[in-house]
Scaffold this motif. Structure first.
Motif, PDB file in Angstrom:
ATOM      1  N   LEU A   1       0.814  -1.221   0.000  1.00  0.00           N
ATOM      2  CA  LEU A   1       0.000   0.000   0.000  1.00  0.00           C
ATOM      3  C   LEU A   1       0.851   1.275   0.000  1.00  0.00           C
ATOM      4  O   LEU A   1       0.314   2.367   0.186  1.00  0.00           O
ATOM      5  CB  LEU A   1      -0.918   0.020   1.232  1.00  0.00           C
ATOM      6  CG  LEU A   1      -2.037  -1.017   1.242  1.00  0.00           C
ATOM      7  CD1 LEU A   1      -2.655  -1.125   2.627  1.00  0.00           C
ATOM      8  CD2 LEU A   1      -3.087  -0.659   0.203  1.00  0.00           C
ATOM      9  N   ASP A   2       2.154   1.144  -0.220  1.00  0.00           N
ATOM     10  CA  ASP A   2       3.024   2.321  -0.127  1.00  0.00           C
ATOM     11  C   ASP A   2       2.650   3.421  -1.119  1.00  0.00           C
ATOM     12  O   ASP A   2       2.937   4.587  -0.907  1.00  0.00           O
ATOM     13  CB  ASP A   2       4.494   1.941  -0.263  1.00  0.00           C
ATOM     14  CG  ASP A   2       4.863   1.382  -1.630  1.00  0.00           C
ATOM     15  OD1 ASP A   2       3.954   1.142  -2.468  1.00  0.00           O
ATOM     16  OD2 ASP A   2       6.068   1.165  -1.858  1.00  0.00           O
ATOM     17  N   TRP A   3       1.948   3.077  -2.189  1.00  0.00           N
ATOM     18  CA  TRP A   3       1.518   4.063  -3.186  1.00  0.00           C
ATOM     19  C   TRP A   3       0.489   5.048  -2.635  1.00  0.00           C
ATOM     20  O   TRP A   3       0.287   6.115  -3.214  1.00  0.00           O
ATOM     21  CB  TRP A   3       0.970   3.365  -4.438  1.00  0.00           C
ATOM     22  CG  TRP A   3      -0.093   2.336  -4.166  1.00  0.00           C
ATOM     23  CD1 TRP A   3       0.099   1.021  -3.875  1.00  0.00           C
ATOM     24  CD2 TRP A   3      -1.503   2.541  -4.162  1.00  0.00           C
ATOM     25  NE1 TRP A   3      -1.108   0.391  -3.683  1.00  0.00           N
ATOM     26  CE2 TRP A   3      -2.105   1.301  -3.861  1.00  0.00           C
ATOM     27  CE3 TRP A   3      -2.320   3.647  -4.384  1.00  0.00           C
ATOM     28  CZ2 TRP A   3      -3.481   1.133  -3.775  1.00  0.00           C
ATOM     29  CZ3 TRP A   3      -3.692   3.487  -4.301  1.00  0.00           C
ATOM     30  CH2 TRP A   3      -4.266   2.239  -4.004  1.00  0.00           C
ATOM     31  N   LEU A   4      -0.143   4.714  -1.512  1.00  0.00           N
ATOM     32  CA  LEU A   4      -1.093   5.640  -0.882  1.00  0.00           C
ATOM     33  C   LEU A   4      -0.400   6.708  -0.036  1.00  0.00           C
ATOM     34  O   LEU A   4      -0.950   7.790   0.158  1.00  0.00           O
ATOM     35  CB  LEU A   4      -2.041   4.862   0.051  1.00  0.00           C
ATOM     36  CG  LEU A   4      -3.283   4.239  -0.518  1.00  0.00           C
ATOM     37  CD1 LEU A   4      -4.019   3.462   0.562  1.00  0.00           C
ATOM     38  CD2 LEU A   4      -4.186   5.269  -1.157  1.00  0.00           C
ATOM     39  N   LEU A   5       0.781   6.399   0.477  1.00  0.00           N
ATOM     40  CA  LEU A   5       1.437   7.279   1.443  1.00  0.00           C
ATOM     41  C   LEU A   5       1.705   8.667   0.883  1.00  0.00           C
ATOM     42  O   LEU A   5       2.040   8.833  -0.283  1.00  0.00           O
ATOM     43  CB  LEU A   5       2.741   6.645   1.931  1.00  0.00           C
ATOM     44  CG  LEU A   5       2.566   5.384   2.768  1.00  0.00           C
ATOM     45  CD1 LEU A   5       3.913   4.714   3.004  1.00  0.00           C
ATOM     46  CD2 LEU A   5       1.857   5.692   4.078  1.00  0.00           C
ATOM     47  N   GLY A   6       1.524   9.649   1.744  1.00  0.00           N
ATOM     48  CA  GLY A   6       1.787  11.034   1.380  1.00  0.00           C
ATOM     49  C   GLY A   6       0.550  11.891   1.532  1.00  0.00           C
ATOM     50  O   GLY A   6      -0.461  11.482   2.108  1.00  0.00           O
ATOM     51  N   ASN A   7       0.665  13.101   1.015  1.00  0.00           N
ATOM     52  CA  ASN A   7      -0.424  14.073   1.080  1.00  0.00           C
ATOM     53  C   ASN A   7      -1.000  14.265  -0.317  1.00  0.00           C
ATOM     54  O   ASN A   7      -0.253  14.426  -1.283  1.00  0.00           O
ATOM     55  CB  ASN A   7       0.090  15.407   1.623  1.00  0.00           C
ATOM     56  CG  ASN A   7       0.607  15.257   3.038  1.00  0.00           C
ATOM     57  OD1 ASN A   7      -0.050  14.672   3.893  1.00  0.00           O
ATOM     58  ND2 ASN A   7       1.791  15.778   3.288  1.00  0.00           N
ATOM     59  N   TRP A   8      -2.306  14.241  -0.381  1.00  0.00           N
ATOM     60  CA  TRP A   8      -3.032  14.354  -1.646  1.00  0.00           C
ATOM     61  C   TRP A   8      -4.035  15.495  -1.537  1.00  0.00           C
ATOM     62  O   TRP A   8      -4.602  15.724  -0.463  1.00  0.00           O
ATOM     63  CB  TRP A   8      -3.789  13.069  -1.944  1.00  0.00           C
ATOM     64  CG  TRP A   8      -2.956  11.831  -2.041  1.00  0.00           C
ATOM     65  CD1 TRP A   8      -2.476  11.068  -1.009  1.00  0.00           C
ATOM     66  CD2 TRP A   8      -2.500  11.207  -3.247  1.00  0.00           C
ATOM     67  NE1 TRP A   8      -1.759  10.011  -1.507  1.00  0.00           N
ATOM     68  CE2 TRP A   8      -1.754  10.065  -2.869  1.00  0.00           C
ATOM     69  CE3 TRP A   8      -2.650  11.493  -4.596  1.00  0.00           C
ATOM     70  CZ2 TRP A   8      -1.181   9.214  -3.810  1.00  0.00           C
ATOM     71  CZ3 TRP A   8      -2.087  10.643  -5.525  1.00  0.00           C
ATOM     72  CH2 TRP A   8      -1.351   9.522  -5.131  1.00  0.00           C
ATOM     73  N   GLU A   9      -4.284  16.164  -2.655  1.00  0.00           N
ATOM     74  CA  GLU A   9      -5.279  17.233  -2.690  1.00  0.00           C
ATOM     75  C   GLU A   9      -6.129  17.060  -3.944  1.00  0.00           C
ATOM     76  O   GLU A   9      -5.609  16.677  -5.002  1.00  0.00           O
ATOM     77  CB  GLU A   9      -4.554  18.572  -2.731  1.00  0.00           C
ATOM     78  CG  GLU A   9      -5.358  19.698  -2.154  1.00  0.00           C
ATOM     79  CD  GLU A   9      -4.476  20.921  -1.934  1.00  0.00           C
ATOM     80  OE1 GLU A   9      -4.201  21.622  -2.928  1.00  0.00           O
ATOM     81  OE2 GLU A   9      -4.068  21.140  -0.790  1.00  0.00           O
ATOM     82  N   SER A  10      -7.418  17.373  -3.837  1.00  0.00           N
ATOM     83  CA  SER A  10      -8.296  17.199  -4.991  1.00  0.00           C
ATOM     84  C   SER A  10      -7.806  18.043  -6.167  1.00  0.00           C
ATOM     85  O   SER A  10      -7.401  19.184  -5.996  1.00  0.00           O
ATOM     86  CB  SER A  10      -9.745  17.534  -4.643  1.00  0.00           C
ATOM     87  OG  SER A  10      -9.843  18.752  -3.948  1.00  0.00           O
TER      88      SER A  10
END
Length: 169
Positions: free
Chosen positions: A18-27
């Motif tokens: 699931l490492d591809w989910l890690l971090g900060n995301w914004e719409s």
């Protein structure tokens, strides 16, 4: 001596798929929300997926109204994987008073989840949510897409939210 909470932690192998989910995301652009009992709406959202070396991903989602910028929906919780499988548990508490455990499978860069258990405050707003399904998918262009469907005690399973995010540097 540096504070241990501010040092990067080694990724626990249990959550490495699931490492591809890690971090900060914004719409990327406003998300679309609808449901038969609601007026359609648009929202922006920031997602924060972190880890501290445990076999768990911590997350926080913050949605805001597009026009007024007022805070809307908040979710926070944890993602766990069953060792040696592609089974995933998504444990979430929402500011609406709903607490969910969703379970599902990770296939490639798509995480598909469905209600395993629900609990709510005794004074939660009606109609009550009965089921939730959620899909996160990392697209080939590097954006993250989330689609959420739900049912209530008055409506069958219907798509409720759809939004696309880009990863922040």
């Amino acid at each position: 001596m540096a504070c241990p909470f501010h040092q990067p932690a080694k990724l626990n192998e249990a959550i490495s798929p699931l490492d591809w989910l890690l971090g900060n995301w914004e719409s990327v652009e406003p998300g679309e929300g609808s449901f038969p009992s609601l007026k359609p709406f648009r929202y922006t959202e920031a997602l924060h997926f972190t880890q501290v070396g445990q076999p768990i991903i911590n997350f926080m989602f913050n949605a805001s109204d597009v026009e007024t910028k007022k805070p809307l929906h908040r979710e926070c919780g944890f993602i766990r994987m069953q060792t040696g499988t592609n089974r995933v548990a998504f444990i979430v508490a929402q500011n609406s008073g709903l607490v969910e455990v969703e379970e599902g499978e990770l296939v490639g860069k798509q995480l598909s989840l469905h209600t395993h258990a629900l609990a709510r405050t005794s004074f939660a707003k009606e109609p009550h949510v009965k089921e939730v399904s959620r899909v996160f998918q990392l697209r080939p262009d590097g954006t993250l897409e989330q689609t959420v469907s739900m049912s209530t005690d008055k409506q069958p399973m219907t798509q409720h939210l759809h939004i696309t995010y880009s990863r922040l540097p």
